[in-house]
Design a protein around this motif. Sequence first.
Motif, mmCIF file in Angstrom:
data_model
loop_
_atom_site.group_PDB
_atom_site.id
_atom_site.type_symbol
_atom_site.label_atom_id
_atom_site.label_comp_id
_atom_site.label_asym_id
_atom_site.label_seq_id
_atom_site.Cartn_x
_atom_site.Cartn_y
_atom_site.Cartn_z
ATOM 1 N N ASN A 52 0.806 -1.117 -0.210
ATOM 2 C CA ASN A 52 0.352 0.375 -0.236
ATOM 3 C C ASN A 52 0.816 1.701 -0.232
ATOM 4 O O ASN A 52 1.994 1.253 0.117
ATOM 5 N N GLU A 53 0.371 2.351 0.215
ATOM 6 C CA GLU A 53 0.924 3.903 0.259
ATOM 7 C C GLU A 53 1.885 3.922 1.462
ATOM 8 O O GLU A 53 3.244 4.580 0.207
ATOM 9 N N ASP A 54 1.905 3.801 2.393
ATOM 10 C CA ASP A 54 3.199 3.658 3.280
ATOM 11 C C ASP A 54 3.808 2.529 4.360
ATOM 12 O O ASP A 54 4.543 2.785 4.179
ATOM 13 N N GLY A 158 -0.957 -6.411 6.902
ATOM 14 C CA GLY A 158 0.131 -5.740 7.720
ATOM 15 C C GLY A 158 1.062 -7.231 7.076
ATOM 16 O O GLY A 158 0.829 -8.309 7.214
ATOM 17 N N LEU A 159 2.401 -6.145 7.381
ATOM 18 C CA LEU A 159 3.131 -7.396 6.859
ATOM 19 C C LEU A 159 4.150 -8.160 7.919
ATOM 20 O O LEU A 159 4.242 -9.486 6.757
ATOM 21 N N TYR A 175 8.878 -14.469 2.053
ATOM 22 C CA TYR A 175 8.340 -13.211 2.803
ATOM 23 C C TYR A 175 8.945 -12.110 4.031
ATOM 24 O O TYR A 175 8.659 -10.565 4.062
ATOM 25 N N LYS A 176 9.384 -12.833 4.200
ATOM 26 C CA LYS A 176 10.425 -12.239 5.765
ATOM 27 C C LYS A 176 11.044 -11.626 4.672
ATOM 28 O O LYS A 176 11.756 -10.320 5.440
ATOM 29 N N LYS A 181 13.693 -5.922 3.543
ATOM 30 C CA LYS A 181 14.340 -5.421 2.061
ATOM 31 C C LYS A 181 13.412 -4.103 2.322
ATOM 32 O O LYS A 181 14.188 -2.805 2.240
ATOM 33 N N LEU A 182 11.437 -3.829 2.365
ATOM 34 C CA LEU A 182 11.693 -2.897 2.669
ATOM 35 C C LEU A 182 11.606 -2.304 3.911
ATOM 36 O O LEU A 182 11.789 -1.198 3.669
ATOM 37 N N LYS A 183 12.507 -2.899 4.974
ATOM 38 C CA LYS A 183 12.373 -1.917 5.874
ATOM 39 C C LYS A 183 13.955 -1.289 5.809
ATOM 40 O O LYS A 183 13.422 -0.229 6.239
#
Length: 188
Positions: A52-54, A158-159, A175-176, A181-183
């Motif tokens: 999502n956006e955030d 949620g992640l 997925y983890k 990587k997203l963090k």
Amino acid sequence: MNIRQQIKQYKPFNAQETKDQEMLLRYMDTFDNLLTRENEFAHFTASAWLVNEDFSKVLMVYHNIYQSWSWVGGHADGDSDLLHVALKEAKEETGLSNINPVMEDIYSIEILGVPAHEKKGKHVSTHVHLNVTYLLQASENQSIQIKADENSDIGWFGLNDAIEASTEPEMKVVYKKLNDKLKEIQIG
């Protein structure tokens, strides 16, 4: 830039990606038909970590074959533009009309084992997916819909909830990694 150059220039995130990058390049040097399912042993797929956006949620589908909550994606089927494949599959599997890449570069790479299964009444032997993942983004405000021939549910998670929702242990690891990587992107 062709897919081989993209994979060669990709900066691996961890030991799994380092080894998979080496193996992907080796497969590409060995086989000339990895973009189609004609190669029944190994072929390219493109997946999307659709946030999502955030970046606080990911859109998951309940995959009919694997009976698990899953990311979206599909086979290259001859298309060497794997970002295009990821975007097309994400739109088809979610009903979203407005999806954009967060970045055009490869987000993640994986070699994924696929167990034997039945698809459309035909046996599919055990094989591997040479998977390239892209980070895509969409608004939670858009309407979503299942693609009944592939999935039976769809929703924003949620992640950490996305990891927990998966019943496939090997995919929980993937997925983890995508969340880790997203963090880094959010911090960077």
